[in-house]
Design a protein around this motif. Structure first.
Motif, PDB file in Angstrom:
ATOM      1  N   ASN A  34     -13.839  -7.157  -5.827  1.00 49.44           N
ATOM      2  CA  ASN A  34     -12.931  -7.042  -4.688  1.00 49.44           C
ATOM      3  C   ASN A  34     -12.206  -5.695  -4.725  1.00 49.44           C
ATOM      4  O   ASN A  34     -12.200  -5.010  -5.746  1.00 49.44           O
ATOM      5  CB  ASN A  34     -11.922  -8.188  -4.682  1.00 49.44           C
ATOM      6  CG  ASN A  34     -12.551  -9.493  -4.231  1.00 49.44           C
ATOM      7  OD1 ASN A  34     -13.668  -9.505  -3.719  1.00 49.44           O
ATOM      8  ND2 ASN A  34     -11.849 -10.594  -4.434  1.00 49.44           N
ATOM      9  N   LEU A  35     -11.606  -5.341  -3.592  1.00 54.56           N
ATOM     10  CA  LEU A  35     -10.886  -4.076  -3.462  1.00 54.56           C
ATOM     11  C   LEU A  35      -9.415  -4.395  -3.248  1.00 54.56           C
ATOM     12  O   LEU A  35      -9.082  -5.327  -2.516  1.00 54.56           O
ATOM     13  CB  LEU A  35     -11.450  -3.310  -2.254  1.00 54.56           C
ATOM     14  CG  LEU A  35     -10.820  -1.966  -1.908  1.00 54.56           C
ATOM     15  CD1 LEU A  35     -11.108  -0.932  -2.995  1.00 54.56           C
ATOM     16  CD2 LEU A  35     -11.364  -1.460  -0.565  1.00 54.56           C
ATOM     17  N   GLU A  36      -8.546  -3.637  -3.899  1.00 50.65           N
ATOM     18  CA  GLU A  36      -7.103  -3.855  -3.774  1.00 50.65           C
ATOM     19  C   GLU A  36      -6.451  -2.600  -3.204  1.00 50.65           C
ATOM     20  O   GLU A  36      -6.827  -1.488  -3.577  1.00 50.65           O
ATOM     21  CB  GLU A  36      -6.535  -4.143  -5.172  1.00 50.65           C
ATOM     22  CG  GLU A  36      -5.041  -4.370  -5.228  1.00 50.65           C
ATOM     23  CD  GLU A  36      -4.580  -4.598  -6.672  1.00 50.65           C
ATOM     24  OE1 GLU A  36      -4.993  -3.853  -7.578  1.00 50.65           O
ATOM     25  OE2 GLU A  36      -3.789  -5.536  -6.879  1.00 50.65           O
ATOM     26  N   GLN A  37      -5.500  -2.799  -2.298  1.00 52.48           N
ATOM     27  CA  GLN A  37      -4.719  -1.666  -1.785  1.00 52.48           C
ATOM     28  C   GLN A  37      -3.223  -1.978  -1.914  1.00 52.48           C
ATOM     29  O   GLN A  37      -2.777  -3.057  -1.508  1.00 52.48           O
ATOM     30  CB  GLN A  37      -5.041  -1.354  -0.310  1.00 52.48           C
ATOM     31  CG  GLN A  37      -4.254  -0.160   0.201  1.00 52.48           C
ATOM     32  CD  GLN A  37      -4.498   0.248   1.659  1.00 52.48           C
ATOM     33  OE1 GLN A  37      -4.096   1.325   2.063  1.00 52.48           O
ATOM     34  NE2 GLN A  37      -5.137  -0.609   2.439  1.00 52.48           N
ATOM     35  N   THR A  38      -2.481  -1.036  -2.478  1.00 55.93           N
ATOM     36  CA  THR A  38      -1.027  -1.154  -2.572  1.00 55.93           C
ATOM     37  C   THR A  38      -0.412   0.084  -1.934  1.00 55.93           C
ATOM     38  O   THR A  38      -0.842   1.200  -2.224  1.00 55.93           O
ATOM     39  CB  THR A  38      -0.583  -1.247  -4.049  1.00 55.93           C
ATOM     40  OG1 THR A  38      -1.347  -2.267  -4.681  1.00 55.93           O
ATOM     41  CG2 THR A  38       0.887  -1.591  -4.160  1.00 55.93           C
ATOM     42  N   VAL A  39       0.549  -0.124  -1.031  1.00 56.73           N
ATOM     43  CA  VAL A  39       1.193   1.004  -0.349  1.00 56.73           C
ATOM     44  C   VAL A  39       2.707   0.923  -0.547  1.00 56.73           C
ATOM     45  O   VAL A  39       3.310  -0.131  -0.304  1.00 56.73           O
ATOM     46  CB  VAL A  39       0.872   1.011   1.164  1.00 56.73           C
ATOM     47  CG1 VAL A  39       1.631   2.123   1.879  1.00 56.73           C
ATOM     48  CG2 VAL A  39      -0.624   1.150   1.405  1.00 56.73           C
ATOM     49  N   SER A  40       3.296   2.013  -1.004  1.00 57.01           N
ATOM     50  CA  SER A  40       4.755   2.136  -1.061  1.00 57.01           C
ATOM     51  C   SER A  40       5.172   3.247  -0.123  1.00 57.01           C
ATOM     52  O   SER A  40       4.382   4.164   0.128  1.00 57.01           O
ATOM     53  CB  SER A  40       5.214   2.479  -2.476  1.00 57.01           C
ATOM     54  OG  SER A  40       4.829   1.460  -3.356  1.00 57.01           O
ATOM     55  N   MET A  41       6.393   3.162   0.381  1.00 53.18           N
ATOM     56  CA  MET A  41       6.872   4.241   1.255  1.00 53.18           C
ATOM     57  C   MET A  41       8.372   4.419   1.087  1.00 53.18           C
ATOM     58  O   MET A  41       9.072   3.524   0.621  1.00 53.18           O
ATOM     59  CB  MET A  41       6.538   3.942   2.722  1.00 53.18           C
ATOM     60  CG  MET A  41       7.269   2.757   3.307  1.00 53.18           C
ATOM     61  SD  MET A  41       6.858   2.516   5.053  1.00 53.18           S
ATOM     62  CE  MET A  41       7.754   0.993   5.391  1.00 53.18           C
ATOM     63  N   ALA A  42       8.822   5.613   1.437  1.00 53.23           N
ATOM     64  CA  ALA A  42      10.254   5.875   1.544  1.00 53.23           C
ATOM     65  C   ALA A  42      10.528   6.232   3.003  1.00 53.23           C
ATOM     66  O   ALA A  42       9.703   6.889   3.651  1.00 53.23           O
ATOM     67  CB  ALA A  42      10.642   7.030   0.636  1.00 53.23           C
ATOM     68  N   THR A  43      11.673   5.778   3.525  1.00 57.12           N
ATOM     69  CA  THR A  43      12.084   6.167   4.879  1.00 57.12           C
ATOM     70  C   THR A  43      13.367   6.986   4.757  1.00 57.12           C
ATOM     71  O   THR A  43      13.874   7.177   3.653  1.00 57.12           O
ATOM     72  CB  THR A  43      12.347   4.929   5.770  1.00 57.12           C
ATOM     73  OG1 THR A  43      13.460   4.218   5.233  1.00 57.12           O
ATOM     74  CG2 THR A  43      11.138   4.022   5.847  1.00 57.12           C
ATOM     75  N   ASP A  44      13.888   7.426   5.907  1.00 54.97           N
ATOM     76  CA  ASP A  44      15.161   8.148   5.840  1.00 54.97           C
ATOM     77  C   ASP A  44      16.329   7.203   5.543  1.00 54.97           C
ATOM     78  O   ASP A  44      17.461   7.644   5.375  1.00 54.97           O
ATOM     79  CB  ASP A  44      15.395   9.020   7.095  1.00 54.97           C
ATOM     80  CG  ASP A  44      14.919   8.370   8.373  1.00 54.97           C
ATOM     81  OD1 ASP A  44      14.805   7.117   8.398  1.00 54.97           O
ATOM     82  OD2 ASP A  44      14.662   9.091   9.346  1.00 54.97           O
ATOM     83  N   LYS A  45      16.019   5.870   5.440  1.00 51.85           N
ATOM     84  CA  LYS A  45      17.066   4.891   5.132  1.00 51.85           C
ATOM     85  C   LYS A  45      16.886   4.213   3.778  1.00 51.85           C
ATOM     86  O   LYS A  45      17.830   3.652   3.245  1.00 51.85           O
ATOM     87  CB  LYS A  45      17.056   3.790   6.215  1.00 51.85           C
ATOM     88  CG  LYS A  45      17.299   4.274   7.625  1.00 51.85           C
ATOM     89  CD  LYS A  45      18.733   3.966   8.047  1.00 51.85           C
ATOM     90  CE  LYS A  45      19.191   4.840   9.195  1.00 51.85           C
ATOM     91  NZ  LYS A  45      18.267   4.800  10.340  1.00 51.85           N
ATOM     92  N   GLN A  46      15.645   4.198   3.261  1.00 54.28           N
ATOM     93  CA  GLN A  46      15.341   3.431   2.041  1.00 54.28           C
ATOM     94  C   GLN A  46      14.554   4.294   1.057  1.00 54.28           C
ATOM     95  O   GLN A  46      13.684   5.048   1.466  1.00 54.28           O
ATOM     96  CB  GLN A  46      14.482   2.197   2.381  1.00 54.28           C
ATOM     97  CG  GLN A  46      15.118   1.181   3.314  1.00 54.28           C
ATOM     98  CD  GLN A  46      16.228   0.383   2.658  1.00 54.28           C
ATOM     99  OE1 GLN A  46      16.370   0.357   1.441  1.00 54.28           O
ATOM    100  NE2 GLN A  46      17.057  -0.247   3.482  1.00 54.28           N
ATOM    101  N   PRO A  47      14.825   4.137  -0.250  1.00 55.91           N
ATOM    102  CA  PRO A  47      14.037   4.857  -1.255  1.00 55.91           C
ATOM    103  C   PRO A  47      12.630   4.242  -1.362  1.00 55.91           C
ATOM    104  O   PRO A  47      12.367   3.183  -0.790  1.00 55.91           O
ATOM    105  CB  PRO A  47      14.826   4.631  -2.547  1.00 55.91           C
ATOM    106  CG  PRO A  47      15.569   3.359  -2.329  1.00 55.91           C
ATOM    107  CD  PRO A  47      15.867   3.286  -0.850  1.00 55.91           C
ATOM    108  N   LEU A  48      11.772   4.900  -2.104  1.00 53.56           N
ATOM    109  CA  LEU A  48      10.383   4.462  -2.266  1.00 53.56           C
ATOM    110  C   LEU A  48      10.327   2.994  -2.702  1.00 53.56           C
ATOM    111  O   LEU A  48      10.857   2.631  -3.747  1.00 53.56           O
ATOM    112  CB  LEU A  48       9.704   5.360  -3.305  1.00 53.56           C
ATOM    113  CG  LEU A  48       8.179   5.273  -3.374  1.00 53.56           C
ATOM    114  CD1 LEU A  48       7.537   5.798  -2.100  1.00 53.56           C
ATOM    115  CD2 LEU A  48       7.658   6.049  -4.585  1.00 53.56           C
TER     116      LEU A  48
END
Ligand code: HEM
Length: 162
Positions: free
Chosen positions: A136-150
């Motif tokens: 199987n394939l796994e994808q994990t995405v993290s993000m930072a916005t101008d309001k929240q850290p990564l």
């Protein structure tokens, strides 16, 4: 069928169609957790490039939601990988990173958006694709916005359709 360009041979394990097995888990500090399903398509036409489309859907209603498409290239003679991405939200991005075996670690290098993109605006994206021992394939995405850290936004695993 067209022969695979040797430049993208190290990414051969991505090629084909994938569908989430269990619904993916959406999260972020500012929002209620949510579920989604997703289909991924990776193809090539003989160029040193992989073409991709990611289509996400509401887990209960099947309504189309987030969509991304783009291209993947590799720097010759290295394990450096670049994703060139357009998202239906009005975001375009360059992500670059390293391929280690069948794990891809990517970080946004450039982010641009349409003038009337919804807020908050994404400032940074980190993404990991990994082929699991069960195929199987796994994808994990993290993000930072101008309001929240990564922080983590997405986690999902897919099974191969073809
Ligand atoms: C919310 C970015 C992929 C579903 C958001 C927000 C941002 C964002 C910036 C607003 C967060 C906030 O209000 O603090 C992204 C980026 C993605 C991505 C950069 C890809 C790299 C996805 C995917 C889904 C999804 C695949 C699956 C359906 C949602 C939902 C919300 C949300 C349901 C909350 C409601 C809304 O604001 O529309 N996303 N997202 N996102 N995202 Fe994503």
């Amino acid at each position: 069928s067209v022969e695979l360009n040797p430049a993208i041979q190290p990414l051969k394990w991505l090629l084909g169609s994938w569908e989430s097995e269990e619904p993916g888990e959406g999260s972020f500090p500012s929002m209620k957790p949510f579920s989604y399903t997703e289909k991924l398509y990776f193809s090539h036409v003989g160029q040193p490039v992989i073409n991709f489309m990611f289509n996400a859907f509401h887990a209960d209603t099947n309504k189309p939601m987030h969509r991304e498409c783009g291209f993947i290239r590799m720097q010759p003679e290295t394990n450096r990988v670049a994703f060139i991405i357009a998202q239906n939200s009005g975001l375009v991005e360059i992500e670059e990173g390293e391929l280690t075996g069948t794990q891809l670690n990517l970080q946004s290098q450039k982010l641009e958006r349409i003038s009337f993109a919804k807020e908050p605006h994404v400032q940074e994206i980190c993404r990991v694709f990994q082929l699991l021992p069960d195929g199987n394939l796994e994808q994990t995405v993290s993000m930072a916005t101008d309001k929240q850290p990564l922080s983590q936004h997405l986690h999902i695993t897919y099974r191969r359709l073809s």
